[in-house]
Design a protein around this motif. Sequence first.
Motif, PDB file in Angstrom:
ATOM      1  N   ALA A 115       0.831  -1.205   0.000  1.00  0.00           N
ATOM      2  CA  ALA A 115       0.000   0.000   0.000  1.00  0.00           C
ATOM      3  C   ALA A 115       0.867   1.257   0.000  1.00  0.00           C
ATOM      4  CB  ALA A 115      -0.930   0.007   1.213  1.00  0.00           C
ATOM      5  N   MET A 116       1.911   1.262   0.827  1.00  0.00           N
ATOM      6  CA  MET A 116       2.805   2.423   0.894  1.00  0.00           C
ATOM      7  C   MET A 116       3.502   2.671  -0.443  1.00  0.00           C
ATOM      8  SD  MET A 116       6.081   3.130   3.413  1.00  0.00           S
ATOM      9  CE  MET A 116       7.365   2.383   2.412  1.00  0.00           C
ATOM     10  N   LEU A 117       4.004   1.603  -1.048  1.00  0.00           N
ATOM     11  CA  LEU A 117       4.765   1.766  -2.285  1.00  0.00           C
ATOM     12  C   LEU A 117       3.870   2.061  -3.487  1.00  0.00           C
ATOM     13  CD1 LEU A 117       7.668  -0.824  -1.977  1.00  0.00           C
ATOM     14  CD2 LEU A 117       7.560   1.572  -1.292  1.00  0.00           C
ATOM     15  N   VAL A 118       2.695   1.450  -3.545  1.00  0.00           N
ATOM     16  CA  VAL A 118       1.766   1.750  -4.646  1.00  0.00           C
ATOM     17  C   VAL A 118       1.385   3.226  -4.619  1.00  0.00           C
ATOM     18  CG1 VAL A 118      -0.591   1.401  -5.492  1.00  0.00           C
ATOM     19  CG2 VAL A 118       0.844  -0.573  -4.953  1.00  0.00           C
ATOM     20  N   ASN A 119       1.155   3.760  -3.433  1.00  0.00           N
ATOM     21  CA  ASN A 119       0.828   5.184  -3.293  1.00  0.00           C
ATOM     22  C   ASN A 119       1.959   6.050  -3.832  1.00  0.00           C
ATOM     23  OD1 ASN A 119       1.043   7.808  -1.336  1.00  0.00           O
ATOM     24  ND2 ASN A 119      -1.085   7.305  -1.776  1.00  0.00           N
ATOM     25  N   GLN A 120       3.199   5.719  -3.482  1.00  0.00           N
ATOM     26  CA  GLN A 120       4.353   6.469  -3.964  1.00  0.00           C
ATOM     27  C   GLN A 120       4.496   6.347  -5.471  1.00  0.00           C
ATOM     28  OE1 GLN A 120       7.992   5.625  -1.838  1.00  0.00           O
ATOM     29  NE2 GLN A 120       7.029   5.800   0.165  1.00  0.00           N
ATOM     30  N   GLN A 121       4.286   5.142  -5.989  1.00  0.00           N
ATOM     31  CA  GLN A 121       4.433   4.899  -7.426  1.00  0.00           C
ATOM     32  C   GLN A 121       3.388   5.669  -8.232  1.00  0.00           C
ATOM     33  OE1 GLN A 121       4.139   0.642  -7.245  1.00  0.00           O
ATOM     34  NE2 GLN A 121       6.076   0.498  -6.140  1.00  0.00           N
ATOM     35  N   GLN A 122       2.156   5.695  -7.746  1.00  0.00           N
ATOM     36  CA  GLN A 122       1.098   6.434  -8.442  1.00  0.00           C
ATOM     37  C   GLN A 122       1.401   7.925  -8.450  1.00  0.00           C
ATOM     38  OE1 GLN A 122      -2.279   4.941  -6.227  1.00  0.00           O
ATOM     39  NE2 GLN A 122      -2.810   3.476  -7.831  1.00  0.00           N
ATOM     40  N   GLY A 134       7.473  -3.739 -12.852  1.00  0.00           N
ATOM     41  CA  GLY A 134       7.253  -4.411 -11.584  1.00  0.00           C
ATOM     42  C   GLY A 134       6.410  -5.648 -11.749  1.00  0.00           C
ATOM     43  N   ARG A 135       5.539  -5.879 -10.758  1.00  0.00           N
ATOM     44  CA  ARG A 135       4.682  -7.068 -10.767  1.00  0.00           C
ATOM     45  C   ARG A 135       3.200  -6.709 -10.917  1.00  0.00           C
ATOM     46  NH1 ARG A 135       9.262  -8.449 -10.568  1.00  0.00           N
ATOM     47  NH2 ARG A 135      10.208 -10.202  -9.476  1.00  0.00           N
ATOM     48  N   ASP A 136       2.815  -5.504 -10.521  1.00  0.00           N
ATOM     49  CA  ASP A 136       1.394  -5.143 -10.525  1.00  0.00           C
ATOM     50  C   ASP A 136       1.151  -3.757 -11.112  1.00  0.00           C
ATOM     51  OD1 ASP A 136       2.522  -3.605  -8.544  1.00  0.00           O
ATOM     52  OD2 ASP A 136       1.039  -4.081  -7.005  1.00  0.00           O
ATOM     53  N   ILE A 137       2.007  -3.345 -12.031  1.00  0.00           N
ATOM     54  CA  ILE A 137       1.906  -1.977 -12.564  1.00  0.00           C
ATOM     55  C   ILE A 137       0.664  -1.833 -13.448  1.00  0.00           C
ATOM     56  CG2 ILE A 137       3.123  -0.102 -13.710  1.00  0.00           C
ATOM     57  CD1 ILE A 137       4.462  -1.304 -11.155  1.00  0.00           C
ATOM     58  N   GLY A 138       0.460  -2.773 -14.362  1.00  0.00           N
ATOM     59  CA  GLY A 138      -0.686  -2.680 -15.269  1.00  0.00           C
ATOM     60  C   GLY A 138      -1.997  -3.107 -14.655  1.00  0.00           C
ATOM     61  N   THR A 139      -1.935  -3.844 -13.538  1.00  0.00           N
ATOM     62  CA  THR A 139      -3.165  -4.334 -12.905  1.00  0.00           C
ATOM     63  C   THR A 139      -3.607  -3.467 -11.734  1.00  0.00           C
ATOM     64  OG1 THR A 139      -1.817  -5.854 -11.561  1.00  0.00           O
ATOM     65  CG2 THR A 139      -2.815  -6.736 -13.578  1.00  0.00           C
ATOM     66  N   VAL A 140      -2.659  -2.885 -10.986  1.00  0.00           N
ATOM     67  CA  VAL A 140      -2.995  -2.146  -9.766  1.00  0.00           C
ATOM     68  C   VAL A 140      -2.534  -0.690  -9.801  1.00  0.00           C
ATOM     69  CG1 VAL A 140      -2.640  -2.012  -7.255  1.00  0.00           C
ATOM     70  CG2 VAL A 140      -2.967  -4.244  -8.352  1.00  0.00           C
TER      71      VAL A 140
END
Length: 230
Positions: A115-122, A134-140
Amino acid sequence: MNKKITIAIDGFSSTGKSTLAKQLAKALGYVYVDTGAMYRAITLYAMEHGFIVDEHIDTEGLIKRLPEISLQFLFNPTLGYAEIYLNEHNVEHKIRSIEVSNQVSRIAEISQVRAMLVNQQQHMGENKGVVMDGRDIGTVVFPNAELKLFMTASPETRAERRFKELQEKGHKATYDEVLKNVQERDYIDTHRKDSPLKKADDAVEIDNSGLTIGEQYQKVLDMARAALQL
C-alpha cells in the motif's frame, strides 16, 4: 505540447524488464521507475534492522517502522539512469544480492508495504511520461496505462541471465541457487493474496526466451510509438 503516455511493464523476475524500461525511457525522454528496487530496498532495511532472521519475518515490527523509511531515485549521469537511495544512502548495489533476492517476494507479500509503495508509485507517474516496471503496474498501479507489457521467459533462461548478471557485479551465487530463487519467487509472486503477479487483460505478452535485447527493444519501441499516435 507533445502527448505523453504511461508504459507499464510487468512480468516474472529476470525477464529483462528493467533493461527494457531503461531503454524506452531514454529513447522517449521519460522517467524510469524501478518498483522492484523499492521492494528490494525495504527488504534490505528489514534485513539490516533485524526484522528478518532466517525464515522468520517480524512483520508487525517492520510495519511500525515503515514511516521511518525514505526512498528516493536520484539520477546518475554517468550510468544514464536513476539509482535508489534508502534513507539517503545509495543502496543500488546492495539490493541486487542473492540474499535480498531470496527475501524480497516475502516482503512484497505484506499488504502495508504494498500500500505504501503503490501510493508512492502512483504519485511518481501522475503526470504520465513514465516507464514503470514491476509485478502489478498494469493491474494495480496504473490500470489505465496506454501501453501494458507482460514479460515472460522460461525459468532456466531467466536463471542463466540472472546468474551471469550476479557474476558480473561481483555477487557470489551458484546457478542452482539462482534457479531455485527464480522458481520460489515465481510461486510467491503468483500466489500471494494481495496483488498477485498476473497478466492484465489488455497487456501484450512478450516471451523473450528467443529474443535478443536489441530485437525486444525495437519491437516494444514500435509499440510505444504506435500508442503515442492514438
